[in-house]
Design a protein around this motif. Structure first.
Motif, PDB file in Angstrom:
ATOM      1  N   PRO A   1     -11.738  -9.140  -5.565  1.00  6.43           N
ATOM      2  CA  PRO A   1     -11.481  -9.303  -4.133  1.00  6.43           C
ATOM      3  C   PRO A   1     -11.619 -10.765  -3.708  1.00  6.43           C
ATOM      4  N   THR A   2     -11.071 -11.060  -2.555  1.00  8.81           N
ATOM      5  CA  THR A   2     -11.383 -12.302  -1.846  1.00  8.81           C
ATOM      6  C   THR A   2     -12.226 -11.918  -0.643  1.00  8.81           C
ATOM      7  N   VAL A   3     -13.432 -12.456  -0.587  1.00  4.03           N
ATOM      8  CA  VAL A   3     -14.358 -12.139   0.499  1.00  4.03           C
ATOM      9  C   VAL A   3     -14.089 -13.093   1.656  1.00  4.03           C
ATOM     10  N   LEU A   4     -13.862 -12.528   2.843  1.00  3.41           N
ATOM     11  CA  LEU A   4     -13.623 -13.356   4.031  1.00  3.41           C
ATOM     12  C   LEU A   4     -14.808 -13.226   4.966  1.00  3.41           C
ATOM     13  N   LEU A   5     -15.450 -14.365   5.238  1.00  8.03           N
ATOM     14  CA  LEU A   5     -16.584 -14.411   6.154  1.00  8.03           C
ATOM     15  C   LEU A   5     -16.156 -15.176   7.407  1.00  8.03           C
ATOM     16  N   GLU A   6     -16.305 -14.510   8.548  1.00  2.04           N
ATOM     17  CA  GLU A   6     -15.939 -15.110   9.830  1.00  2.04           C
ATOM     18  C   GLU A   6     -17.147 -15.058  10.751  1.00  2.04           C
ATOM     19  N   THR A   7     -17.440 -16.157  11.408  1.00  5.94           N
ATOM     20  CA  THR A   7     -18.629 -16.270  12.251  1.00  5.94           C
ATOM     21  C   THR A   7     -18.740 -15.084  13.199  1.00  5.94           C
ATOM     22  N   TYR A   8     -19.892 -14.442  13.189  1.00  6.52           N
ATOM     23  CA  TYR A   8     -20.279 -13.325  14.057  1.00  6.52           C
ATOM     24  C   TYR A   8     -19.629 -11.989  13.688  1.00  6.52           C
ATOM     25  N   LEU A   9     -18.669 -11.957  12.756  1.00  5.73           N
ATOM     26  CA  LEU A   9     -17.931 -10.725  12.476  1.00  5.73           C
ATOM     27  C   LEU A   9     -18.334 -10.142  11.122  1.00  5.73           C
ATOM     28  N   PRO A  10     -18.036  -8.853  10.888  1.00  2.71           N
ATOM     29  CA  PRO A  10     -18.400  -8.235   9.604  1.00  2.71           C
ATOM     30  C   PRO A  10     -17.682  -8.911   8.435  1.00  2.71           C
ATOM     31  N   VAL A  11     -18.325  -8.891   7.282  1.00  4.32           N
ATOM     32  CA  VAL A  11     -17.693  -9.378   6.051  1.00  4.32           C
ATOM     33  C   VAL A  11     -16.537  -8.445   5.700  1.00  4.32           C
ATOM     34  N   ARG A  12     -15.396  -9.036   5.314  1.00  7.17           N
ATOM     35  CA  ARG A  12     -14.231  -8.235   4.924  1.00  7.17           C
ATOM     36  C   ARG A  12     -13.841  -8.586   3.488  1.00  7.17           C
ATOM     37  N   HIS A  13     -13.282  -7.581   2.786  1.00  7.12           N
ATOM     38  CA  HIS A  13     -12.870  -7.756   1.399  1.00  7.12           C
ATOM     39  C   HIS A  13     -11.364  -7.545   1.296  1.00  7.12           C
ATOM     40  N   TYR A  14     -10.655  -8.588   0.902  1.00  7.36           N
ATOM     41  CA  TYR A  14      -9.199  -8.556   0.775  1.00  7.36           C
ATOM     42  C   TYR A  14      -8.839  -8.350  -0.701  1.00  7.36           C
ATOM     43  N   LEU A  15      -7.948  -7.382  -0.948  1.00  8.19           N
ATOM     44  CA  LEU A  15      -7.686  -6.934  -2.311  1.00  8.19           C
ATOM     45  C   LEU A  15      -6.232  -7.195  -2.708  1.00  8.19           C
ATOM     46  N   PRO A  16      -5.991  -7.527  -3.992  1.00  5.24           N
ATOM     47  CA  PRO A  16      -4.614  -7.671  -4.467  1.00  5.24           C
ATOM     48  C   PRO A  16      -3.868  -6.350  -4.330  1.00  5.24           C
ATOM     49  N   ARG A  17      -2.580  -6.423  -4.012  1.00  3.85           N
ATOM     50  CA  ARG A  17      -1.787  -5.211  -3.843  1.00  3.85           C
ATOM     51  C   ARG A  17      -1.747  -4.380  -5.122  1.00  3.85           C
ATOM     52  N   GLU A  18      -1.825  -5.051  -6.276  1.00  6.65           N
ATOM     53  CA  GLU A  18      -1.799  -4.326  -7.544  1.00  6.65           C
ATOM     54  C   GLU A  18      -2.992  -3.388  -7.698  1.00  6.65           C
ATOM     55  N   ASP A  19      -4.055  -3.636  -6.938  1.00  6.43           N
ATOM     56  CA  ASP A  19      -5.267  -2.822  -7.022  1.00  6.43           C
ATOM     57  C   ASP A  19      -5.333  -1.771  -5.912  1.00  6.43           C
ATOM     58  N   VAL A  20      -4.253  -1.646  -5.166  1.00  5.69           N
ATOM     59  CA  VAL A  20      -4.211  -0.724  -4.023  1.00  5.69           C
ATOM     60  C   VAL A  20      -3.126   0.331  -4.269  1.00  5.69           C
ATOM     61  N   ARG A  21      -3.420   1.577  -3.929  1.00  8.76           N
ATOM     62  CA  ARG A  21      -2.413   2.644  -4.016  1.00  8.76           C
ATOM     63  C   ARG A  21      -1.424   2.471  -2.861  1.00  8.76           C
ATOM     64  N   MET A  22      -0.481   1.551  -3.032  1.00 11.48           N
ATOM     65  CA  MET A  22       0.483   1.263  -1.980  1.00 11.48           C
ATOM     66  C   MET A  22       1.352   2.481  -1.662  1.00 11.48           C
ATOM     67  N   ASP A  23       1.468   3.409  -2.635  1.00 11.24           N
ATOM     68  CA  ASP A  23       2.275   4.618  -2.410  1.00 11.24           C
ATOM     69  C   ASP A  23       1.649   5.537  -1.366  1.00 11.24           C
ATOM     70  N   LEU A  24       0.346   5.334  -1.077  1.00 13.46           N
ATOM     71  CA  LEU A  24      -0.328   6.160  -0.072  1.00 13.46           C
ATOM     72  C   LEU A  24      -0.317   5.510   1.315  1.00 13.46           C
ATOM     73  N   LEU A  25       0.155   4.275   1.385  1.00 12.35           N
ATOM     74  CA  LEU A  25       0.142   3.542   2.657  1.00 12.35           C
ATOM     75  C   LEU A  25       1.489   3.670   3.362  1.00 12.35           C
ATOM     76  N   ILE A  26       1.410   3.823   4.673  1.00 15.26           N
ATOM     77  CA  ILE A  26       2.600   3.973   5.516  1.00 15.26           C
ATOM     78  C   ILE A  26       2.651   2.787   6.468  1.00 15.26           C
ATOM     79  N   PRO A  27       3.749   2.010   6.474  1.00 14.61           N
ATOM     80  CA  PRO A  27       3.830   0.875   7.403  1.00 14.61           C
ATOM     81  C   PRO A  27       3.663   1.319   8.855  1.00 14.61           C
ATOM     82  N   SER A  28       2.900   0.547   9.600  1.00 12.54           N
ATOM     83  CA  SER A  28       2.633   0.819  11.013  1.00 12.54           C
ATOM     84  C   SER A  28       3.372  -0.212  11.866  1.00 12.54           C
ATOM     85  N   GLU A  29       3.608   0.131  13.115  1.00 13.19           N
ATOM     86  CA  GLU A  29       4.221  -0.824  14.043  1.00 13.19           C
ATOM     87  C   GLU A  29       3.186  -1.755  14.667  1.00 13.19           C
TER      88      GLU A  29
END
Length: 261
Positions: free
Chosen positions: A173-201
């Motif tokens: 993952p790439t860990v994103l730390l932003e002042t005052y906000l929760p830590v977020r973990h950004y993941l490569p698409r290859e590690d995500v079940r993209m077939d389960l995701l539906i694009p949102s507007e």
């Protein structure tokens, strides 16, 4: 007694605060520049967590009109966020219309009754079509010079589940730390079940990362809306998370192994 810096920086939230932005700030309406200043401030009215630009009157290329004295709003949220209208003022001052060649920006200027800010007009972010710092377009709201983001490559093991279904599993993952906000973990698409995701507007904007697009997830014949997002064209600071996928810990189960690889 020691004090946390988070606590220290938020301890004056109830005060009228300002900082010299030390950069050129411009705002436009219908493609015309109507504000152009190298003496801009960022001003936070009491209890506002995000500030507004304020510029000397002489740097507004349109007429100020219809002055209206206002007092500090009594009936208002205890904390004012960007979702709260500019017209909710938490200190006394004068509201102004700004007349541009294309339209009247009703109540888009505000001068607080404070001698330190006597020559500056606080400007309603949403009243203008575009803002720039130097030549960079600014989105969402002014960038707070006391906030930052850090993007750190990591080897922590991150697993994301919706119900019993694993929808992401990553050890890079790439860990994103932003002042005052929760830590977020950004993941490569290859590690995500993209077939389960539906694009949102849904599209949101962050002053530090840029514009995000969203996905919902479909699991067990149920759709959980807007659980993940990505920045396909991030601002400079968000470059390391370009095209990576992040999940809301609040909407799906995100577990992070505390150890490194």
């Amino acid at each position: 007694m020691a004090i946390s810096m988070d606590e220290a920086t938020m301890s004056d939230l109830g005060s009228l605060r300002w900082v010299d932005m030390r950069r050129r700030v411009r705002a436009s309406v219908a493609g015309r520049t109507v504000v152009d200043s190298t003496d801009a401030l960022q001003v936070w009215e009491p209890d506002r967590v995000v500030g507004f630009y304020a510029v000397p009157r002489a740097d507004i290329g349109s007429a100020l009109s219809a002055p209206s004295p206002v007092g500090a709003a009594v009936r208002r949220p205890p904390i004012l966020t960007p979702d709260d209208e500019f017209s909710i003022h938490s200190c006394a001052g004068t509201s102004w219309d700004i007349t541009t060649p294309d339209r009247v920006l009703a109540g888009a200027g505000f001068t607080p009754d404070d001698p330190d800010l006597a020559d500056h007009v606080i400007l309603d972010w949403d009243a203008f079509d575009e803002w720039r710092e130097e030549e960079q377009v600014v989105v969402a709201h002014p960038r707070d010079p006391f906030k930052r983001i850090d993007c750190l490559r990591s080897s922590r093991h991150v697993v994301v589940r919706a119900g019993d279904q694993v929808i992401a599993d990553s050890r890079r993952p790439t860990v994103l730390l932003e002042t005052y906000l929760p830590v977020r973990h950004y993941l490569p698409r290859e590690d995500v079940r993209m077939d389960l995701l539906i694009p949102s507007e849904t599209v949101t904007a962050c002053a530090y990362k840029g514009r995000a697009t969203y996905w919902s997830v479909s699991v067990d014949d149920a759709v959980v809306p807007d659980v993940a997002w990505t920045y396909t064209d991030p601002l400079t600071d968000g470059g390391p998370v370009r095209d990576l996928i992040c999940f809301y810990d609040e909407r799906v189960e995100v577990t992070v192994d505390a150890s490194t690889g």
